[in-house]
Design a protein around this motif. Structure first.
Motif, short mmCIF file in Angstrom:
data_model
loop_
_atom_site.label_atom_id
_atom_site.label_comp_id
_atom_site.label_asym_id
_atom_site.label_seq_id
_atom_site.Cartn_x
_atom_site.Cartn_y
_atom_site.Cartn_z
N VAL A 191 0.86 -1.18 0.00
CA VAL A 191 0.00 0.00 0.00
C VAL A 191 0.90 1.23 0.00
N SER A 192 0.35 2.34 -0.43
CA SER A 192 1.15 3.56 -0.53
C SER A 192 1.24 4.26 0.82
N ASP A 193 2.21 5.18 0.91
CA ASP A 193 2.34 5.98 2.12
C ASP A 193 1.08 6.79 2.37
N ARG A 194 0.44 7.20 1.28
CA ARG A 194 -0.77 8.00 1.43
C ARG A 194 -1.90 7.21 2.08
N THR A 195 -1.91 5.90 1.83
CA THR A 195 -2.93 5.06 2.46
C THR A 195 -2.74 5.04 3.97
N ILE A 196 -1.47 4.87 4.40
CA ILE A 196 -1.19 4.89 5.84
C ILE A 196 -1.55 6.25 6.42
N ASP A 197 -1.17 7.32 5.70
CA ASP A 197 -1.48 8.67 6.18
C ASP A 197 -2.98 8.86 6.33
N SER A 198 -3.75 8.31 5.41
CA SER A 198 -5.20 8.43 5.47
C SER A 198 -5.75 7.72 6.70
N HIS A 199 -5.24 6.51 6.96
CA HIS A 199 -5.68 5.77 8.15
C HIS A 199 -5.31 6.53 9.43
N MET A 200 -4.11 7.07 9.46
CA MET A 200 -3.67 7.78 10.66
C MET A 200 -4.47 9.06 10.87
N LYS A 201 -4.87 9.69 9.78
CA LYS A 201 -5.72 10.87 9.89
C LYS A 201 -7.05 10.49 10.54
N ASN A 202 -7.60 9.33 10.12
CA ASN A 202 -8.85 8.86 10.71
C ASN A 202 -8.69 8.55 12.20
N VAL A 203 -7.56 7.94 12.55
CA VAL A 203 -7.30 7.63 13.96
C VAL A 203 -7.23 8.91 14.78
N ARG A 204 -6.52 9.92 14.25
CA ARG A 204 -6.40 11.19 14.97
C ARG A 204 -7.78 11.83 15.14
N THR A 205 -8.60 11.79 14.09
CA THR A 205 -9.94 12.37 14.17
C THR A 205 -10.77 11.69 15.26
N LYS A 206 -10.69 10.36 15.34
CA LYS A 206 -11.47 9.63 16.34
C LYS A 206 -10.94 9.88 17.75
N LEU A 207 -9.63 10.05 17.89
CA LEU A 207 -9.07 10.41 19.19
C LEU A 207 -9.57 11.79 19.62
N ASN A 208 -9.59 12.72 18.68
CA ASN A 208 -10.05 14.07 18.99
C ASN A 208 -11.55 14.11 19.31
N GLN A 209 -12.32 13.27 18.63
CA GLN A 209 -13.75 13.21 18.92
C GLN A 209 -14.01 12.66 20.32
N ALA A 210 -13.17 11.70 20.72
CA ALA A 210 -13.34 11.11 22.05
C ALA A 210 -12.87 12.06 23.15
N GLN A 211 -11.82 12.82 22.82
CA GLN A 211 -11.27 13.75 23.81
C GLN A 211 -10.54 14.86 23.07
N ALA A 212 -11.13 16.02 23.07
CA ALA A 212 -10.56 17.14 22.31
C ALA A 212 -9.16 17.49 22.82
N GLU A 213 -8.29 17.83 21.88
CA GLU A 213 -6.93 18.27 22.20
C GLU A 213 -6.20 17.28 23.12
N ASN A 214 -6.29 16.00 22.76
CA ASN A 214 -5.59 14.99 23.58
C ASN A 214 -4.08 14.98 23.30
N ASN A 215 -3.67 15.43 22.10
CA ASN A 215 -2.25 15.57 21.76
C ASN A 215 -1.44 14.27 21.94
#
Length: 228
Positions: A191-215
């Motif tokens: 898979v391409s690097d962009r695919t991993i980046d897309s998954h990681m973007k989704n993970v970050r979004t879900k972390l932020n939805q669960a707890q804003a500014e978790n960093n």
């Protein structure tokens, strides 16, 4: 077992002690005999065995006292041998930390079997504990496929779950996209690097939805990602 586990046998009757030694050694255990109660706790502390066979009636110090002393510094499984079968002795022994009892006269094969059962149970418990990973307020239960940030559950896809698990296993370490790719897909697909980046973007979004500014999740330009 890959390494020979050590069993300390605290028993003042030489014939009984030797019979137990013979049966344990036949099953791949190493053994150490302590013949009186005076130095039993010190011997157990020094040798750090995987299990202890402890006679209740010993010279100089009782098995109950020794059990209590050992529990002050170790959670080693303790199986007590006793000819006193009344319920009070049993409850007292268990309340101060004995894992099991067996009454004299006994089958040495049963003693070995009971120790093996206790060790298997402990190994299973330890494995279950290892399968629950945590970093700060993020928890991942790899057996149950559950992930929480604080008290908020994260609804992750299987790929996202594996990616986040890989990062939690090595907090503070930057994992390359290639490394994350291997953790995310177990079928060696490319898979391409962009695919991993897309998954990681989704993970970050879900972390932020669960707890804003978790960093928690950080990208490292040109390298990969890390939890910190």
């Amino acid at each position: 077992m890959n390494t020979e586990p050590l069993v300390v046998i605290v028993e003042d009757e030489p014939k009984i002690a030797q019979i137990l030694v013979d049966f344990f050694q036949l099953e791949g255990f190493k053994t150490q005999i302590v013949s009186d109660g005076l130095h039993a706790s010190e011997a157990i502390k020094a040798s750090r065995p995987q299990a202890v066979i402890l006679d209740l009636m010993l010279p100089h110090k009782s098995g109950l006292t020794i059990c209590e002393e050992v529990r002050a510094f170790s959670d080693v499984p303790i199986l007590m041998l006793t000819a006193r079968v009344d319920e009070i002795d049993r409850l007292t022994g268990l309340n101060i930390g004995a894992d099991d009892y067996i009454c004299k006269p006994f089958s040495p094969r049963e003693v070995v079997t009971r120790v093996k059962v206790i060790l298997r149970r402990m190994q299973k418990t330890t494995q279950q504990q290892v399968d629950v990973l945590s970093y700060k307020n993020l928890q991942i239960d790899t057996n149950r496929f559950v992930c929480k940030l604080g008290e908020a559950p994260l609804d992750l896809t299987p790929v996202e779950f594996r990616l986040l698990t890989a990062l939690v296993r090595r907090p503070g370490v930057v994992l390359s996209r290639e490394s994350l790719m291997k953790n995310a897909y177990d079928d060696s697909r490319i898979v391409s690097d962009r695919t991993i980046d897309s998954h990681m973007k989704n993970v970050r979004t879900k972390l932020n939805q669960a707890q804003a500014e978790n960093n928690l999740l950080h990208s490292v330009y040109g390298v990969g990602y890390k939890l910190e």
